[in-house]
Scaffold this motif. Structure first.
Motif, PDB file in Angstrom:
ATOM      1  N   TYR A  59       0.816  -1.236  -0.696  1.00  9.81           N
ATOM      2  CA  TYR A  59       0.036  -0.119   0.035  1.00  9.81           C
ATOM      3  C   TYR A  59       0.799   1.054  -0.208  1.00  9.81           C
ATOM      4  N   ILE A  60       0.763   2.378  -0.170  1.00  4.32           N
ATOM      5  CA  ILE A  60       0.969   3.757   0.076  1.00  4.32           C
ATOM      6  C   ILE A  60       0.350   4.368   0.955  1.00  4.32           C
ATOM      7  N   LEU A  61       0.556   5.377   1.125  1.00  6.19           N
ATOM      8  CA  LEU A  61      -0.290   6.186   2.477  1.00  6.19           C
ATOM      9  C   LEU A  61      -0.301   7.830   1.881  1.00  6.19           C
ATOM     10  N   THR A  62      -2.304   8.247   1.376  1.00  6.99           N
ATOM     11  CA  THR A  62      -2.142   8.609   1.042  1.00  6.99           C
ATOM     12  C   THR A  62      -1.585  10.042   2.047  1.00  6.99           C
ATOM     13  N   ASP A  63      -2.183  11.750   0.704  1.00  5.00           N
ATOM     14  CA  ASP A  63      -1.793  12.797   1.865  1.00  5.00           C
ATOM     15  C   ASP A  63      -2.528  13.088   2.934  1.00  5.00           C
ATOM     16  N   SER A  66      -4.240   8.233   5.643  1.00  9.42           N
ATOM     17  CA  SER A  66      -4.813   6.921   5.136  1.00  9.42           C
ATOM     18  C   SER A  66      -4.345   5.677   4.120  1.00  9.42           C
ATOM     19  N   GLU A  67      -4.668   4.924   4.497  1.00  6.51           N
ATOM     20  CA  GLU A  67      -3.806   3.741   3.708  1.00  6.51           C
ATOM     21  C   GLU A  67      -4.496   3.785   2.311  1.00  6.51           C
ATOM     22  N   LYS A  68      -4.034   2.662   1.436  1.00  9.61           N
ATOM     23  CA  LYS A  68      -4.452   2.726   0.017  1.00  9.61           C
ATOM     24  C   LYS A  68      -4.294   1.731  -0.991  1.00  9.61           C
ATOM     25  N   ILE A  69      -4.340   0.488  -0.376  1.00 10.61           N
ATOM     26  CA  ILE A  69      -4.222  -0.987  -0.557  1.00 10.61           C
ATOM     27  C   ILE A  69      -3.270  -0.684  -2.160  1.00 10.61           C
ATOM     28  N   ILE A  70      -2.725  -1.146  -2.649  1.00  7.88           N
ATOM     29  CA  ILE A  70      -2.198  -1.271  -4.401  1.00  7.88           C
ATOM     30  C   ILE A  70      -2.223  -2.827  -4.333  1.00  7.88           C
ATOM     31  N   TYR A  71      -2.082  -3.795  -3.976  1.00  5.93           N
ATOM     32  CA  TYR A  71      -2.589  -5.258  -4.345  1.00  5.93           C
ATOM     33  C   TYR A  71      -1.931  -5.998  -2.744  1.00  5.93           C
TER      34      TYR A  71
END
Length: 94
Positions: A59-63, A66-71
């Motif tokens: 995942y990445i962290l948004t600005d 919060s977590e944004k799961i990529i896969y």
């Protein structure tokens, strides 16, 4: 009607025993507890990972933080080959 696919893009291929043997001979087995962060965005990776058993979330962290799961990957998947081949840091948290 429900159909299934044998595509490696949807399900990993199960490796033949001789490939599994090569992995055992040429790798280091690591165990991570659930929810353990083992790669941070910006880190250089020195190896490709193979998931023998378990699951990983990438995942990445948004600005906003919060977590944004990529896969999410499970048993039988490889990952990290692109950053290793091009010598660039990973952009994901794993």
């Amino acid at each position: 009607m429900l159909t299934t696919s044998n595509s490696a893009f949807t399900e990993p291929l199960h490796l033949p025993s001789h490939i599994e043997a090569l992995l055992r001979q040429n790798s280091t087995e690591r165990f991570y507890p659930a929810k353990k962060v083992f790669l941070e965005a910006g880190e250089l990776m020195d190896a490709v990972y193979y998931i023998r058993h378990g699951r990983t979330k990438h995942y990445i962290l948004t600005d906003e933080g919060s977590e944004k799961i990529i896969y999410t990957l499970g048993d039988g998947w490889f990952f990290g080959e692109t950053p290793v081949i091009i010598g660039a840091p990973t952009g994901l948290i794993s």
